[in-house]
Design an enzyme around this catalytic site. Structure first.
Site, PDB file in Angstrom:
ATOM      1  N   ASN A 128      35.963  44.160  45.800  1.00  0.00           N
ATOM      2  CA  ASN A 128      35.179  45.206  45.109  1.00  0.00           C
ATOM      3  C   ASN A 128      33.905  44.604  44.459  1.00  0.00           C
ATOM      4  OD1 ASN A 128      34.340  48.124  44.570  1.00  0.00           O
ATOM      5  ND2 ASN A 128      34.921  47.429  42.326  1.00  0.00           N
ATOM      6  N   SER A 133      49.068  50.253  21.185  1.00  0.00           N
ATOM      7  CA  SER A 133      49.633  49.010  21.088  1.00  0.00           C
ATOM      8  C   SER A 133      48.628  47.771  20.715  1.00  0.00           C
ATOM      9  CB  SER A 133      50.429  48.517  22.345  1.00  0.00           C
ATOM     10  OG  SER A 133      51.658  49.331  22.781  1.00  0.00           O
ATOM     11  N   TYR A 172      39.298  39.293  36.766  1.00  0.00           N
ATOM     12  CA  TYR A 172      37.926  39.966  36.337  1.00  0.00           C
ATOM     13  C   TYR A 172      36.964  39.003  35.960  1.00  0.00           C
ATOM     14  CZ  TYR A 172      34.788  42.262  33.507  1.00  0.00           C
ATOM     15  OH  TYR A 172      33.553  42.771  32.617  1.00  0.00           O
ATOM     16  N   ASN A 229      31.592  43.380  23.731  1.00  0.00           N
ATOM     17  CA  ASN A 229      32.486  44.608  23.664  1.00  0.00           C
ATOM     18  C   ASN A 229      31.896  46.004  23.536  1.00  0.00           C
ATOM     19  OD1 ASN A 229      34.240  42.076  23.587  1.00  0.00           O
ATOM     20  ND2 ASN A 229      35.746  43.725  23.865  1.00  0.00           N
ATOM     21  N   ASP A 283      30.483  54.064  48.482  1.00  0.00           N
ATOM     22  CA  ASP A 283      31.251  53.011  48.063  1.00  0.00           C
ATOM     23  C   ASP A 283      30.600  51.813  48.564  1.00  0.00           C
ATOM     24  OD1 ASP A 283      33.305  51.167  48.121  1.00  0.00           O
ATOM     25  OD2 ASP A 283      34.957  52.251  48.608  1.00  0.00           O
ATOM     26  N   SER A 343      34.849  57.574  37.215  1.00  0.00           N
ATOM     27  CA  SER A 343      33.757  58.093  36.834  1.00  0.00           C
ATOM     28  C   SER A 343      34.049  59.750  37.055  1.00  0.00           C
ATOM     29  CB  SER A 343      32.265  57.625  36.986  1.00  0.00           C
ATOM     30  OG  SER A 343      32.048  57.780  38.424  1.00  0.00           O
ATOM     31  N   ARG A 363      36.762  40.269  18.601  1.00  0.00           N
ATOM     32  CA  ARG A 363      35.876  40.416  19.588  1.00  0.00           C
ATOM     33  C   ARG A 363      34.613  41.065  18.806  1.00  0.00           C
ATOM     34  NH1 ARG A 363      39.240  38.183  21.746  1.00  0.00           N
ATOM     35  NH2 ARG A 363      40.431  38.982  23.617  1.00  0.00           N
ATOM     36  N   LYS A 408      32.966  37.907  37.461  1.00  0.00           N
ATOM     37  CA  LYS A 408      31.761  37.705  36.767  1.00  0.00           C
ATOM     38  C   LYS A 408      31.011  36.262  36.966  1.00  0.00           C
ATOM     39  CE  LYS A 408      31.610  41.986  35.432  1.00  0.00           C
ATOM     40  NZ  LYS A 408      30.801  42.715  36.016  1.00  0.00           N
ATOM     41  N   PHE A 465      48.051  43.900  21.115  1.00  0.00           N
ATOM     42  CA  PHE A 465      48.416  43.081  21.610  1.00  0.00           C
ATOM     43  C   PHE A 465      48.473  41.570  20.939  1.00  0.00           C
ATOM     44  CE2 PHE A 465      47.139  46.303  24.790  1.00  0.00           C
ATOM     45  CZ  PHE A 465      48.477  46.266  25.447  1.00  0.00           C
ATOM     46  N   SER A 521      29.285  39.314  31.732  1.00  0.00           N
ATOM     47  CA  SER A 521      30.313  39.689  30.452  1.00  0.00           C
ATOM     48  C   SER A 521      30.496  38.034  30.003  1.00  0.00           C
ATOM     49  CB  SER A 521      31.569  40.073  31.370  1.00  0.00           C
ATOM     50  OG  SER A 521      32.691  39.666  30.269  1.00  0.00           O
ATOM     51  N   ASP A 539      27.333  56.002  42.912  1.00  0.00           N
ATOM     52  CA  ASP A 539      28.663  55.725  42.282  1.00  0.00           C
ATOM     53  C   ASP A 539      29.751  56.373  43.275  1.00  0.00           C
ATOM     54  OD1 ASP A 539      30.786  56.188  40.376  1.00  0.00           O
ATOM     55  OD2 ASP A 539      29.132  56.006  38.788  1.00  0.00           O
TER      56      ASP A 539
END
Length: 335
Positions: A100, A216, A150, A179, A59, A37, A231, A154, A218, A125, A32
Site C-alpha cells: 500500500n 493500556s 511502517y 505525533n 484505491d 475514513s 513523544r 517512510k 505500553f 514521519s 480516498d
C-alpha cells in the site's frame, strides 16, 4: 487558482489540511479509498469552509485507476497522505504496508513524471530517525534502521522521492511529522479511527467516554523521568498549516534543492503519563489505565528540533498541548 490533489484527504491529517487549503483559496481534489475514513467527512469539510472539494473513491494500489484519474484531471500539486499508518499493525502485516505505502507512491510519481507535473509533498514521519542518539532530533540526525515496517515505508518513500527528484527534476518536500493530535475547533472533523484505535489520544478519549474499558500504557521501564515513552504531540491544525507553508514554498520556487525535508513538531516532549494527567486536568475526566508490557517497534523518546522549519518555511506551532487535548475531547463528545 491552483488545483491541489490531496490523497487520503478524508483522513485525520488529510481532512484538516484540505480545510486549510480551501481557506487559503486553493482548488482541492480528494482521492480516498475510505479504508480508514468516512465519506461524511466531505460534508463536514463543506460545513467548515463553505466549499465542497471534488472527491474520487480510488484505491491507489490499482495503477490503471491512478492513470485514468490523471488523464481526466489537471493537477498543480500533490499532497500525499494516503498510507497505512499503525506501527504495531505494520509489524503484524508487513506485506500489506509495503504494497500500500510504496506501490501507491510509485504510481503517483510515475504519473507526475509522464505528465511533467511538479510540486509534491510527502507525509513522512519522525519514525525515519528510529531511536535518535541525541534529543531534540534535528534534520541532520542519521536515518537509522527502521524499528517497524511502517517506519521503513517512510524511509523507502523518501528515498524513492529523492531519486525521482534527481532523475526527473521533480520538486518535493517531505514533512517528518511527530505525533499529531487534536481536532478542528468546530469539532466537525477529528481523528476517527475505524475499529480499535492504534494511537494514544483516540484511545484516551474513547476510554474517557466509556467506549473502551481501560487504557493500556505500553511500558513503564523506559529510560525517561517517569518510565513511560516520550513523544512530541502537535496539534493537527498546526500540522495542516505546515503543509500550506511547504506548498507555497514549492509553488513560489523558494526551495533550495529539489528535495527538502523538515521536522514538524512542537519541540517539546511529553511522556504518556504526562499526557494522561494533562488530559484529566484539562477535561475533568478520570481515566482508567494500567501499565502493560512494551509494544514492539516503539522507541523510548522522540521530539523535534523545529528550527529549520521555523526559519525556512516561516511556520511555527501556535496551539498548546492543553488546547489539543481539549479539542480531541470535544470531538469525541460529538461522536
Amino acid at each position: 487558482m491552483k488545483k491541489i490533489l490531496v490523497t487520503g484527504g478524508l483522513g485525520f491529517i488529510g481532512s484538516h489540511t484540505v480545510v486549510e487549503l480551501l481557506n487559503a483559496n486553493f482548488d482541492v481534489v480528494i482521492i480516498d479509498d475510505l479504508s480508514n475514513s468516512k465519506i461524511e467527512v466531505l460534508d463536514s469539510i463543506q460545513e467548515i469552509t463553505g466549499k465542497k472539494p471534488d472527491f474520487f473513491n480510488i484505491d491507489l494500489r490499482v495503477k490503471e485507476k491512478v492513470n485514468h484519474f490523471f488523464s481526466e484531471n489537471h493537477i498543480d500539486g500533490i499532497i500525499h497522505f494516503a498510507a497505512f499508518k499503525a506501527v504495531g499493525e505494520s509489524v503484524q502485516k508487513p506485506l500489506d504496508y509495503y504494497e500500500n505505502n510504496i506501490g501507491s507512491l510509485v504510481y503517483l510519481l510515475q504519473e507526475m513524471r509522464d505528465r511533467k507535473l511538479d510540486n509534491f509533498i510527502f507525509s513522512s514521519s519522525c519514525t525515519v530517525y528510529g531511536q535518535a542518539d541525541e534529543l531534540p532530533i534535528t534534520e541532520n540526525a542519521p536515518i537509522k534502521p527502521a524499528e517497524s515496517p511502517y517506519g521503513n515505508t517512510k524511509q523507502i518513500g523518501e528515498e524513492i522521492i529523492k531519486d525521482t527528484c534527481k532523475a526527473n527534476g521533480l520538486n518535493a518536500i517531505a514533512l517528518r511529522y511527530f505525533n499529531p493530535i487534536g481536532a478542528h475547533d468546530t469539532a466537525k472533523i477529528g481523528e476517527l479511527p475505524l475499529g480499535v484505535p492504534q494511537n494514544l489520544i483516540p484511545y484516551v478519549t474513547q476510554t474517557a467516554a466509556g467506549i473502551r474499558e481501560q487504557l493500556s500504557i505500553f511500558g513503564d521501564d523506559y529510560d525517561t523521568p517517569d518510565g513511560t515513552a516520550i513523544r512530541d504531540y502537535i496539534h493537527v491544525v498546526d500540522l495542516a498549516k505546515a503543509h500550506i507553508a511547504a506548498l507555497q514554498r514549492l509553488i513560489e520556487k523558494k526551495n533550495d534543492t529539489n528535495f527538502e525535508f523538515f521536522n514538524v513538531g512542537t519541540g517539546k516532549g511529553s511522556s504518556v503519563l504526562e499526557i494522561v494527567k494533562a488530559f484529566e486536568n484539562t477535561t475533568q475526566q478520570n481515566l482508567n489505565y494500567k501499565i502493560v508490557g512494551r509494544r514492539e517497534g516503539d522507541v523510548t523518546a522522540a521530539y523535534a528540533d523545529t528550527t529549520i522549519a521555523n526559519e525556512q518555511l516561516g511556520w511555527k506551532t501556535e496551539k498548546t498541548l492543553e488546547e489539543a487535548l481539549l479539542s480531541a475531547w470535544k470531538w469525541q463528545e460529538k461522536q
